[in-house]
Design an enzyme around this catalytic site. Structure first.
Site, PDB file in Angstrom:
ATOM      1  N   ASP A 236       0.877  -1.173   0.000  1.00 28.26           N
ATOM      2  CA  ASP A 236       0.000   0.000   0.000  1.00 28.26           C
ATOM      3  C   ASP A 236       0.913   1.221   0.000  1.00 28.26           C
ATOM      4  O   ASP A 236       2.134   1.094  -0.175  1.00 28.26           O
ATOM      5  CB  ASP A 236      -0.945  -0.005   1.213  1.00 28.26           C
ATOM      6  CG  ASP A 236      -2.275   0.689   0.920  1.00 28.26           C
ATOM      7  OD1 ASP A 236      -2.272   1.925   0.799  1.00 28.26           O
ATOM      8  OD2 ASP A 236      -3.304  -0.001   0.799  1.00 28.26           O
TER       9      ASP A 236
ATOM     10  N   HIS B 116      -3.281   4.047  -3.682  1.00 32.46           N
ATOM     11  CA  HIS B 116      -2.663   3.247  -2.618  1.00 32.46           C
ATOM     12  C   HIS B 116      -1.239   2.811  -2.960  1.00 32.46           C
ATOM     13  O   HIS B 116      -0.843   1.676  -2.719  1.00 32.46           O
ATOM     14  CB  HIS B 116      -3.540   2.042  -2.282  1.00 32.46           C
ATOM     15  CG  HIS B 116      -4.821   2.424  -1.591  1.00 32.46           C
ATOM     16  ND1 HIS B 116      -4.913   2.699  -0.257  1.00 32.46           N
ATOM     17  CD2 HIS B 116      -6.081   2.616  -2.088  1.00 32.46           C
ATOM     18  CE1 HIS B 116      -6.151   3.030   0.067  1.00 32.46           C
ATOM     19  NE2 HIS B 116      -6.885   2.993  -1.041  1.00 32.46           N
TER      20      HIS B 116
ATOM     21  N   GLU C  98     -10.681   3.822  -4.170  1.00 32.95           N
ATOM     22  CA  GLU C  98     -10.345   5.134  -3.608  1.00 32.95           C
ATOM     23  C   GLU C  98      -9.359   5.921  -4.481  1.00 32.95           C
ATOM     24  O   GLU C  98      -8.406   6.531  -3.985  1.00 32.95           O
ATOM     25  CB  GLU C  98      -9.810   4.973  -2.183  1.00 32.95           C
ATOM     26  CG  GLU C  98     -10.860   4.378  -1.252  1.00 32.95           C
ATOM     27  CD  GLU C  98     -10.370   4.108   0.151  1.00 32.95           C
ATOM     28  OE1 GLU C  98     -11.197   4.149   1.083  1.00 32.95           O
ATOM     29  OE2 GLU C  98      -9.165   3.834   0.324  1.00 32.95           O
TER      30      GLU C  98
END
Length: 595
Positions: A250, A304, A368
């Protein structure tokens, strides 16, 4: 009434095998009354036979101590027999490519039986021998797939006066392994007479409702030791979960060794000691295979990403401030899809993964993604203008789709096959336009929004297969203090096992339940690491396991006593599972309820 009489008859016969005259007896005994094991005083002068607690529980409900409950026929017979665990022989009826996995699974079965014995105790080396016959119709199959056969039948019968036969039949190694797991749950320790006992006359036919039953572990935000990951997989096998979803990188760290792009882990890991080397990963993958647990890799992109990518020139808004303007938590970071060399990096990462993850699925993340992050780059803005795209939401979806197509092509090339790709729900997967970008034959969508999100029905109506990880029931990091600011974390409150158990994919999907592949509990690790892992996952993940294996129509109350037992079983295996109730409730069924 017939069921009650059956239980009374069964328990009477079981009692005869739990005790013998002339030996010291416990001050307590149990009896099954109205489907509950009742604890009563046992007079030491009493010459009548007594029933130990787990023997009582084995026969005092239709599923005994089995977890998850079987979906087909269950007949646990009328008798318990003493068993000598030093005389267990496992035989393969047919041989093939899966034999090495089967032999290791057999050794694990023997180890599981030993965990039932309290520490410091040596049970009497008396009782019947047990011969376990494993009949695999397709012994050459050892690869995971969404249509692999996990069903099994199990029969336990007397073979002679001193021998019992247990026969497990299945169409694959995975089903046989599940049958061994069930068989291990039919063997208990009698703490009154210091014997091991097995249910003597057994017939079980069983198979899972959903093919995908998983746990996600995020090892980027905090590092988890290899031993803790193995312990998690071992516990998963004990409750027949079959997918360890490894969110391995991440923006916070890049702890996976990349031999093709070593700068990623050398500067991206928290320290050289916190890197998962290729040999470590291969060891975990093999450990999982023996336990019927696929290890599914995820490389989350195009958002990410961050640590490890500093010197590549391939990211935008890494560690941008104020972070809340560009991403959902610090540090921010996204890949720059306009850089052609980015896809060479990605292919090398995918090849590194293909080297060690023998996987039938690949998770590409995809959640996201921030338009603001991409829009902060003049280079990306110019690329979009050159392609006659605007700088609005729909145009950034086109950019995202541009990335996804190129990245997925590189993934197919790296893995050497067009394997199914999993993506998280996102703005890209909104049902109003998802079919403009993602082919439902190629993509599986993992739902992380709530179980009542209208996106679920919209995706199902368009034919997309789903994996349920709705955060309102399956995010196991919820319910703790905030780690940015004060108060509680974003998805509070804490989710109890009861809510996990009642989170039914079939009820959520309704008429489209056949498109649900299963579900997965997620542990995002902002506030978890090796020290807290067991308690975060267990025993709540066991509740998920029964839901996905059996889709029970009964409520959690009907599973409560078996849930308390599976928690005890996990603790005996070395899992530091959270306590659910006082042990008094385990020994005194029917008293711990809300008045």
């Amino acid at each position: 009434m017939w069921l009650q009489r059956f239980f009374i008859y069964t328990l009477y016969l079981a009692v005869l095998l739990c005790a013998t005259n002339g030996e010291e007896v416990s001050p307590w005994r149990w009896a099954c009354e109205d489907g509950k094991c009742v604890k009563t005083r046992n007079d030491p002068q009493n010459k009548e036979p007594v029933l130990c607690l787990e023997a009582c529980k084995m026969f005092c409900n239709e599923n005994g101590l089995l977890w998850p409950r079987p979906t087909g026929q269950v007949d646990l017979g009328n008798f318990l027999s003493k068993i000598n665990i030093n005389h267990i022989d496992i035989k393969l009826v047919r041989e093939g490519r899966s034999d090495d996995l089967m032999r290791k699974a057999g050794n694990r079965f023997k180890d599981l039986i030993n965990t039932a014995i309290p520490r410091g105790i040596t049970p009497k080396a008396t009782g019947k021998s047990l011969i376990v016959h494993l009949d695999n119709e397709h012994p050459d199959i050892r690869e995971f797939s969404l249509d692999m056969d996990e069903s099994y039948t199990l029969r336990v019968t007397p073979a002679s006066s001193d021998t019992l036969n247990a026969t497990i039949n299945s169409g694959s190694f995975f089903g046989l392994r599940n049958g061994l797991e069930t068989l291990s749950q039919l063997i208990v320790y009698d703490d009154i007479r210091n014997h091991m006992l097995i249910v003597r006359d057994v017939s079980i036919k069983d198979k899972p409702v959903y093919p995908y039953r998983g746990i996600l572990l995020d090892t980027s935000r905090n590092y988890f030791s290899v031993d803790s990951i193995k312990a998690t997989i071992n516990a998963m096998a004990a409750v027949k979960l079959n997918t360890f979803h490894w969110h391995i990188t991440d923006s916070h760290s890049f702890p996976m060794e990349s031999t093709r792009r070593p700068h990623l882990h050398k500067i991206g890991a928290y320290s050289p000691a916190k890197v998962y080397t290729k040999s470590m990963i291969q060891d975990i993958v093999e450990f999982g295979a023996v336990r019927g647990v696929r290890v599914l890799p995820e490389f989350d992109a195009p958002a990410h990403v961050g640590e490890g990518w500093q010197d590549t020139g391939l990211t935008v808004c890494f560690k941008a401030e104020p972070w809340a303007h560009f991403c959902v938590e610090p540090p921010c970071g996204q890949l720059n899809p306009t850089k052609e060399e980015l896809y060479d990096h990605l292919e090398d990462i995918y090849r590194d993964m293909a080297d060690v993850f023998n996987t039938d699925l690949f998770h590409m993340g995809g959640d996201e993604v921030s338009e603001r992050c991409w829009n902060s780059s003049e280079e990306i803005q110019n690329f979009m203008i050159q392609n006659r795209w605007d700088l609005d939401k729909s145009s950034f979806l086109k950019l995202w789709n541009y990335f996804q197509k190129k990245a997925s092509d590189r993934a197919y090339k790296a893995f050497g096959k067009k394997l199914p790709i999993i993506l998280w729900t996102s703005t890209l997967t909104e049902f109003s336009h998802v079919d403009n970008f993602l082919d439902p034959k190629d993509y599986i969508i993992q739902v992380w929004t709530t179980g009542v999100d209208p996106q679920i029905s919209g995706l199902l109506e368009k034919g997309y297969r789903l994996i349920m990880s709705n955060y309102d029931a399956l995010y196991f990091d919820c319910g703790y203090g905030a780690w940015v600011g004060d108060g509680n974390n974003w998805c509070s409150p804490y989710i109890g096992w009861q809510k996990v158990y009642m989170n039914s994919p079939a009820d959520i999907a309704k008429a489209h339940k056949d498109l649900i592949l299963g579900g997965e509990a997620a542990l995002w690790s902002e506030q978890a690491d090796t020290a807290t892992l067991d308690g975060r996952l267990w025993p709540r993940a066991a509740a998920l396991a029964e839901r996905l294996w059996a889709e029970p129509r009964a409520s959690w109350e009907h599973a409560e006593q078996r849930m308390l037992h599976v928690r005890e079983r996990l603790v005996r295996m070395g899992i530091q599972a959270e306590s659910l109730e006082p042990e008094w409730c385990y020994q005194n069924e029917g008293y711990c309820y809300r008045g």
